[in-house]
Write a protein that holds these residues in place. Structure first.
Motif, PDB file in Angstrom:
ATOM      1  N   GLU A 175       0.860  -1.184   0.000  1.00  6.40           N
ATOM      2  CA  GLU A 175       0.000   0.000   0.000  1.00  6.40           C
ATOM      3  C   GLU A 175       0.896   1.233   0.000  1.00  6.40           C
ATOM      4  O   GLU A 175       2.075   1.152   0.364  1.00  6.40           O
ATOM      5  N   ASP A 176       0.345   2.341  -0.418  1.00  9.69           N
ATOM      6  CA  ASP A 176       1.091   3.603  -0.464  1.00  9.69           C
ATOM      7  C   ASP A 176       0.760   4.376   0.797  1.00  9.69           C
ATOM      8  O   ASP A 176      -0.303   4.989   0.913  1.00  9.69           O
ATOM      9  N   TRP A 177       1.675   4.344   1.780  1.00 12.50           N
ATOM     10  CA  TRP A 177       1.385   4.946   3.077  1.00 12.50           C
ATOM     11  C   TRP A 177       1.171   6.452   2.964  1.00 12.50           C
ATOM     12  O   TRP A 177       0.300   6.996   3.648  1.00 12.50           O
ATOM     13  N   LYS A 178       1.943   7.120   2.142  1.00 11.82           N
ATOM     14  CA  LYS A 178       1.772   8.567   1.979  1.00 11.82           C
ATOM     15  C   LYS A 178       0.379   8.873   1.453  1.00 11.82           C
ATOM     16  O   LYS A 178      -0.306   9.763   1.966  1.00 11.82           O
ATOM     17  N   ALA A 179      -0.047   8.129   0.429  1.00 13.28           N
ATOM     18  CA  ALA A 179      -1.354   8.377  -0.166  1.00 13.28           C
ATOM     19  C   ALA A 179      -2.485   8.096   0.821  1.00 13.28           C
ATOM     20  O   ALA A 179      -3.563   8.698   0.725  1.00 13.28           O
TER      21      ALA A 179
ATOM     22  N   HIS B 296       8.214  11.956   7.353  1.00 11.95           N
ATOM     23  CA  HIS B 296       9.225  12.212   8.370  1.00 11.95           C
ATOM     24  C   HIS B 296      10.556  12.426   7.662  1.00 11.95           C
ATOM     25  O   HIS B 296      10.911  11.666   6.753  1.00 11.95           O
ATOM     26  N   THR B 297      11.281  13.449   8.060  1.00 10.27           N
ATOM     27  CA  THR B 297      12.587  13.692   7.469  1.00 10.27           C
ATOM     28  C   THR B 297      13.572  12.626   7.940  1.00 10.27           C
ATOM     29  O   THR B 297      13.336  11.916   8.930  1.00 10.27           O
TER      30      THR B 297
ATOM     31  N   ILE C  34      26.116   5.201  13.320  1.00 11.18           N
ATOM     32  CA  ILE C  34      26.075   4.940  11.883  1.00 11.18           C
ATOM     33  C   ILE C  34      24.956   3.967  11.549  1.00 11.18           C
ATOM     34  O   ILE C  34      24.340   4.055  10.480  1.00 11.18           O
ATOM     35  N   ASN C  35      24.632   3.047  12.458  1.00 17.20           N
ATOM     36  CA  ASN C  35      23.510   2.151  12.226  1.00 17.20           C
ATOM     37  C   ASN C  35      22.187   2.911  12.258  1.00 17.20           C
ATOM     38  O   ASN C  35      21.321   2.695  11.414  1.00 17.20           O
ATOM     39  N   ALA C  36      22.040   3.800  13.230  1.00 15.89           N
ATOM     40  CA  ALA C  36      20.821   4.606  13.303  1.00 15.89           C
ATOM     41  C   ALA C  36      20.677   5.486  12.068  1.00 15.89           C
ATOM     42  O   ALA C  36      19.574   5.659  11.527  1.00 15.89           O
ATOM     43  N   TRP C  37      21.801   6.039  11.588  1.00 16.39           N
ATOM     44  CA  TRP C  37      21.776   6.896  10.405  1.00 16.39           C
ATOM     45  C   TRP C  37      21.398   6.089   9.159  1.00 16.39           C
ATOM     46  O   TRP C  37      20.574   6.532   8.344  1.00 16.39           O
ATOM     47  N   SER C  38      21.970   4.907   9.014  1.00 12.54           N
ATOM     48  CA  SER C  38      21.636   4.054   7.870  1.00 12.54           C
ATOM     49  C   SER C  38      20.166   3.648   7.905  1.00 12.54           C
ATOM     50  O   SER C  38      19.476   3.653   6.874  1.00 12.54           O
ATOM     51  N   GLN C  39      19.689   3.301   9.082  1.00 13.20           N
ATOM     52  CA  GLN C  39      18.287   2.920   9.213  1.00 13.20           C
ATOM     53  C   GLN C  39      17.362   4.099   8.895  1.00 13.20           C
ATOM     54  O   GLN C  39      16.322   3.929   8.257  1.00 13.20           O
ATOM     55  N   ALA C  40      17.748   5.282   9.335  1.00 10.98           N
ATOM     56  CA  ALA C  40      16.931   6.471   9.071  1.00 10.98           C
ATOM     57  C   ALA C  40      16.823   6.740   7.573  1.00 10.98           C
ATOM     58  O   ALA C  40      15.735   7.022   7.047  1.00 10.98           O
ATOM     59  N   LYS C  41      17.955   6.646   6.879  1.00 10.58           N
ATOM     60  CA  LYS C  41      17.938   6.932   5.440  1.00 10.58           C
ATOM     61  C   LYS C  41      17.140   5.876   4.673  1.00 10.58           C
ATOM     62  O   LYS C  41      16.483   6.180   3.675  1.00 10.58           O
ATOM     63  N   THR C  42      17.192   4.642   5.134  1.00 12.65           N
ATOM     64  CA  THR C  42      16.444   3.600   4.417  1.00 12.65           C
ATOM     65  C   THR C  42      14.957   3.626   4.777  1.00 12.65           C
ATOM     66  O   THR C  42      14.129   3.212   3.974  1.00 12.65           O
ATOM     67  N   TYR C  43      14.598   4.116   5.963  1.00 11.35           N
ATOM     68  CA  TYR C  43      13.178   4.354   6.249  1.00 11.35           C
ATOM     69  C   TYR C  43      12.613   5.371   5.252  1.00 11.35           C
ATOM     70  O   TYR C  43      11.519   5.190   4.701  1.00 11.35           O
TER      71      TYR C  43
ATOM     72  N   THR D 273       2.128  -4.795   9.394  1.00 16.13           N
ATOM     73  CA  THR D 273       3.224  -3.856   9.162  1.00 16.13           C
ATOM     74  C   THR D 273       2.782  -2.670   8.314  1.00 16.13           C
ATOM     75  O   THR D 273       2.117  -2.840   7.288  1.00 16.13           O
ATOM     76  N   ALA D 274       3.182  -1.470   8.716  1.00 23.02           N
ATOM     77  CA  ALA D 274       2.963  -0.259   7.922  1.00 23.02           C
ATOM     78  C   ALA D 274       3.982   0.781   8.370  1.00 23.02           C
ATOM     79  O   ALA D 274       3.971   1.188   9.540  1.00 23.02           O
ATOM     80  N   ILE D 275       4.847   1.196   7.462  1.00 23.21           N
ATOM     81  CA  ILE D 275       5.895   2.158   7.791  1.00 23.21           C
ATOM     82  C   ILE D 275       5.279   3.497   8.201  1.00 23.21           C
ATOM     83  O   ILE D 275       4.435   4.055   7.502  1.00 23.21           O
ATOM     84  N   GLY D 276       5.701   3.996   9.369  1.00 25.87           N
ATOM     85  CA  GLY D 276       5.227   5.291   9.849  1.00 25.87           C
ATOM     86  C   GLY D 276       3.852   5.277  10.465  1.00 25.87           C
ATOM     87  O   GLY D 276       3.297   6.347  10.773  1.00 25.87           O
ATOM     88  N   LYS D 277       3.293   4.084  10.676  1.00 24.39           N
ATOM     89  CA  LYS D 277       1.926   4.008  11.196  1.00 24.39           C
ATOM     90  C   LYS D 277       1.780   4.725  12.534  1.00 24.39           C
ATOM     91  O   LYS D 277       0.765   5.382  12.792  1.00 24.39           O
TER      92      LYS D 277
END
Length: 350
Positions: free
Chosen positions: A182-186, A192-193, A244-253, A282-286
């Motif tokens: 599904e398109d979570w933004k839509a 989220h930045t 660096i793990n938190a940063w990588s995870q943030a960018k891939t989110y 599961t839903a990213i940013g839910k």
């Protein structure tokens, strides 16, 4: 570019943190329940030998860790490529690797750039297209022209993108509880930045990981054998690589949120097996969405049939009692269904 089974740390400054003991047997730890792993998961044992693919991408040297596991007994001439999810690694495929190699498959299980034992560059433009291209280049180096591409969770999004980009190199596509149905933004999930994701990801803890996995991955049930995967993830946030793990995870989110594949499922040209645990939510940013939006998200029991109807000639297998990780929660049931599904796809093609 070259592929090598020996390891030498990259000295790339901020582009990639220093490495040591890529395949050590155990990590340093404060006690038995709180292992501490290195920036690239040093100290966590994988079920098979880890090789390193060295390549250039976005004007920097990178390394992609992977397992290349030979079939047990007589080979069937096929290769399966297993793509891990966002909170997973190549190692979490251990049961599926065993099941596939016993059936005669050669198995390639990479860690994507930004994850697990692979490079975690501070400056990298993450995209599903880029990760697919990296994976395709790895397979070319290994002399693999055609393979069954199997992806779980975020790996399902990546596998879909791979099959769209390289249909001639995709013999079959297997999607296991893929996110991106599904398109979570839509649907109303606010953006989220990367900085916001970074701040929230820095708070990662074993307790939080366990609570989330229990409710989402395992349909409200918990077994002690799942703790290995909790500690695999949490251990990287206890060591020197936590930032660096938190940063990588943030960018891939941010990558996942802004690069939906749901609008392109009808363009798939390859035989596709969609395997869904109906209890998945599961839903990213839910958690950042308003309550009325949250209620509309992550209904995999509905999303599975809906998406299967849009994929040309797709085969859908549902597990009514299972969650986001059916291959871990009920491995025997899952693998029996997997091989039945692959056989049915073969019969359709013959």
């Amino acid at each position: 570019m070259q592929v090598s089974s020996w390891y030498r740390p990259l000295l790339a400054g901020l582009l990639c943190l220093p490495l040591s003991a890529m395949a050590a047997d155990s990590g340093s730890q404060s006690d038995d329940s709180t292992p501490v792993y290195g920036p690239r998961l040093e100290g966590f044992s994988y079920p098979h030998e880890v090789d390193i693919y060295r390549f250039e991408s976005q004007r920097q040297p990178l390394e992609m860790a992977y397992m290349d596991v030979a079939p047990e007994g007589e080979a069937n001439g096929r290769t399966a490529v297993l793509l891990h999810g966002k909170n997973f690694c190549g190692a979490t495929w251990e049961g599926t690797i065993e099941a596939l190699t016993q059936r005669g498959y050669r198995v390639i299980a990479p860690d994507q750039v930004g994850f697990c034992k692979s490079s975690k560059p501070e400056h990298y433009q993450y995209s599903l297209h880029q990760l697919a291209a990296n994976t395709h280049d790895l397979l070319k180096q290994l002399g693999i022209d055609n393979a069954t591409i199997m992806g779980h969770s975020m790996g399902g999004m990546l596998a879909t993108r791979y099959a769209l980009m390289y249909p001639e190199a995709t013999e079959q596509l297997v999607l296991v509880d893929p996110i991106g149905l599904e398109d979570w933004k839509a649907k109303g999930v606010p953006y989220h930045t990367v900085d916001q994701w970074f701040e929230s990801t820095r708070k990662t803890s074993a307790e939080g990981i366990r609570d989330y996995q229990k409710s989402t991955y395992y349909a409200g049930e918990w077994q002690p054998r799942y703790d290995k995967w909790v500690q695999m993830q949490a251990g990287m946030y206890r060591g020197e690589g936590k930032f660096i793990n938190a940063w990588s995870q943030a960018k891939t989110y941010e990558m996942i949120y802004t690069q939906p594949v749901v609008h392109e499922f009808d363009q798939l040209q390859v035989p596709t097996l969609l395997m869904i645990g109906d209890q998945d939510n599961t839903a990213i940013g839910k958690s950042f969405a308003p309550p009325e939006v949250q209620q509309q998200l992550g209904h995999y029991d509905q999303l599975g049939p809906e998406i299967a109807s849009r994929i040309p000639h797709a085969l859908l297998i549902q597990f009514p009692e299972l969650g986001h990780s059916p291959q871990i929660q009920a491995p025997e049931q899952f693998h029996q269904a997997l091989f039945r599904g692959l056989e049915e796809l073969d019969n359709r093609d013959s």
